[in-house]
Design a protein around this motif. Structure first.
Motif, PDB file in Angstrom:
ATOM      1  N   LYS A  13       0.841  -1.205   0.000  1.00 44.76           N
ATOM      2  CA  LYS A  13       0.000   0.000   0.000  1.00 44.76           C
ATOM      3  C   LYS A  13       0.874   1.252   0.000  1.00 44.76           C
ATOM      4  O   LYS A  13       0.634   2.202  -0.720  1.00 44.76           O
ATOM      5  N   LYS A  14       1.935   1.208   0.860  1.00 40.56           N
ATOM      6  CA  LYS A  14       2.818   2.383   0.965  1.00 40.56           C
ATOM      7  C   LYS A  14       3.494   2.667  -0.371  1.00 40.56           C
ATOM      8  O   LYS A  14       3.678   3.802  -0.765  1.00 40.56           O
ATOM      9  N   LYS A  15       3.862   1.549  -1.076  1.00 42.26           N
ATOM     10  CA  LYS A  15       4.543   1.727  -2.357  1.00 42.26           C
ATOM     11  C   LYS A  15       3.613   2.393  -3.380  1.00 42.26           C
ATOM     12  O   LYS A  15       3.987   3.279  -4.111  1.00 42.26           O
ATOM     13  N   LYS A  16       2.317   1.918  -3.370  1.00 46.08           N
ATOM     14  CA  LYS A  16       1.354   2.420  -4.354  1.00 46.08           C
ATOM     15  C   LYS A  16       0.884   3.834  -4.029  1.00 46.08           C
ATOM     16  O   LYS A  16       0.645   4.637  -4.891  1.00 46.08           O
ATOM     17  N   CYS A  17       0.681   4.126  -2.725  1.00 49.97           N
ATOM     18  CA  CYS A  17       0.133   5.422  -2.324  1.00 49.97           C
ATOM     19  C   CYS A  17       1.104   6.150  -1.417  1.00 49.97           C
ATOM     20  O   CYS A  17       0.941   6.119  -0.200  1.00 49.97           O
ATOM     21  N   PRO A  18       2.152   6.757  -1.968  1.00 46.44           N
ATOM     22  CA  PRO A  18       3.077   7.482  -1.094  1.00 46.44           C
ATOM     23  C   PRO A  18       2.323   8.612  -0.386  1.00 46.44           C
ATOM     24  O   PRO A  18       1.421   9.206  -0.984  1.00 46.44           O
ATOM     25  N   SER A  19       2.645   8.840   0.878  1.00 46.80           N
ATOM     26  CA  SER A  19       1.882   9.862   1.599  1.00 46.80           C
ATOM     27  C   SER A  19       2.132  11.229   0.973  1.00 46.80           C
ATOM     28  O   SER A  19       3.254  11.548   0.566  1.00 46.80           O
ATOM     29  N   PRO A  20       1.049  12.067   0.850  1.00 41.85           N
ATOM     30  CA  PRO A  20       1.202  13.358   0.174  1.00 41.85           C
ATOM     31  C   PRO A  20       2.163  14.276   0.911  1.00 41.85           C
ATOM     32  O   PRO A  20       2.228  14.232   2.141  1.00 41.85           O
ATOM     33  N   ASP A  21       2.883  15.080   0.141  1.00 48.44           N
ATOM     34  CA  ASP A  21       3.814  16.030   0.744  1.00 48.44           C
ATOM     35  C   ASP A  21       3.074  17.348   0.979  1.00 48.44           C
ATOM     36  O   ASP A  21       2.835  18.111   0.057  1.00 48.44           O
ATOM     37  N   PHE A  22       2.691  17.589   2.253  1.00 46.19           N
ATOM     38  CA  PHE A  22       1.872  18.763   2.551  1.00 46.19           C
ATOM     39  C   PHE A  22       2.665  20.072   2.514  1.00 46.19           C
ATOM     40  O   PHE A  22       2.115  21.139   2.676  1.00 46.19           O
ATOM     41  N   SER A  23       4.002  19.964   2.333  1.00 42.37           N
ATOM     42  CA  SER A  23       4.781  21.205   2.284  1.00 42.37           C
ATOM     43  C   SER A  23       4.755  21.808   0.870  1.00 42.37           C
ATOM     44  O   SER A  23       5.142  22.942   0.671  1.00 42.37           O
ATOM     45  N   VAL A  24       4.275  21.025  -0.101  1.00 42.75           N
ATOM     46  CA  VAL A  24       4.235  21.535  -1.476  1.00 42.75           C
ATOM     47  C   VAL A  24       2.995  22.392  -1.667  1.00 42.75           C
ATOM     48  O   VAL A  24       1.880  21.962  -1.380  1.00 42.75           O
TER      49      VAL A  24
END
Ligand code: MGP
Length: 204
Positions: free
Chosen positions: A14-25
Motif C-alpha cells: 500500500k505504501k509503495k502504491k500510495c506514497p503519503s502526500p507532501d503537505f509542504s508543497v
C-alpha cells in the motif's frame, strides 16, 4: 504464511502504491492576488480607506487567508473587501480600470445575510482559478460591500468595450452563482459611475 506477515506485506505494498502526500508543497496560482479591506469613513478621503491586507499566489495561502478573516456578511455596515491582481489598485483611477466597468450584483438585506459570503467565495474561486477561461485576463478583480440596505459584489473588467468578453464574464457569473430573479445584476461602465460622482476630473 502467518496472518501477521500477510498484513505486513499488504501494508508495504500500500505504501509503495500510495506514497503519503507532501503537505509542504504549495500549488501555484496563475496570478498573484492582493486582498484589500475598506471602510466607509466619511471623514477621510475614499482612497485612504482602502487598505492592503495580504498578497498570495498559492491555493493553500488563499484558503488560510480566507478561513481566517471575518466573513463578508458579518462585516460592519460600510465595510468591504476587494481582491485584485497584485499591482492593480481596487479603484477606477488605476490604469487597468480606467477603461473598464463592473458586473454589479445587488442583494437585498435578507439575501445578503444568507448568501453574500457564499457568492463572494464563489467569485473568489472564479478569480483565482481563472474560471472565466479565455476572458480571465480581462478581469482585474472583485469587490464586496456590506451596506445598510443590503450587500453588493462587483466583478471588475478592464475594458468595457470588449463586448464579447463582458457578456461571457456575466454569463459565467450567473451560471456559477445560480443567480435567480431575486437578485439584480447589471453592468456599469466606470466612466459613467465616475461622471455621476464627479470623480472623472481625477483621471483626465
Ligand atoms: P461605493 O463604495 O462603491 O458605493 O461608492 P456605496 O457606498 O455602496 O454607495 P453607492 O450608493 O454610491 O453605490 C461610494 C463612493 O465612494 C462613491 O460615490 C465615490 O465617492 C467613492 N468611490 C467609490 N469607488 C469605487 C471609488 C473609486 O474607485 N475611486 C474614487 N476616487 N472614489 C470612489
Amino acid at each position: 504464511m502467518a496472518a501477521v506477515e500477510v498484513n505486513k506485506i499488504n501494508d508495504h505494498e500500500k505504501k509503495k502504491k500510495c506514497p503519503s502526500p507532501d503537505f509542504s508543497v504549495k500549488h501555484s496560482l496563475q496570478n498573484s492576488w492582493t486582498l484589500w479591506y475598506s471602510h466607509n469613513d466619511t471623514k477621510s478621503d475614499w482612497a485612504e480607506n482602502q487598505r492592503q491586507i495580504a498578497t498570495f499566489n498559492t491555493v493553500e495561502d488563499f484558503w488560510s487567508l480566507f478561513n481566517h478573516i471575518k466573513k463578508s456578511n458579518k462585516l460592519d455596515q460600510g465595510q468591504g473587501y476587494a481582491l485584485f491582481k497584485t499591482g492593480i489598485r481596487p479603484m477606477w483611477e488605476d490604469e487597468a480600470n480606467t477603461k473598464g466597468g463592473r458586473w454589479l450584483i445587488n442583494l437585498e438585506k435578507r439575501k445578503r445575510d444568507k448568501d453574500l459570503n457564499k457568492y463572494w467565495q464563489e467569485v473568489l474561486l472564479l478569480l483565482i482559478g481563472e474560471g472565466f477561461d479565455e476572458h480571465s485576463d480581462d478581469v482585474s478583480g472583485a469587490v464586496v460591500n456590506r451596506r445598510v440596505k443590503g450587500g453588493k459584489i462587483g466583478v471588475w473588467t478592464m475594458d468595457a468595450h470588449k463586448c464579447l468578453s463582458v457578456v461571457e464574464i456575466g454569463r459565467k457569473l450567473k451560471e456559477r452563482l445560480f443567480i435567480g430573479r431575486d437578485v439584480t445584476m447589471n453592468y456599469q461602465v466606470h466612466l459613467d459611475t465616475m461622471m455621476k460622482t464627479g470623480a472623472v476630473a481625477n483621471i483626465q
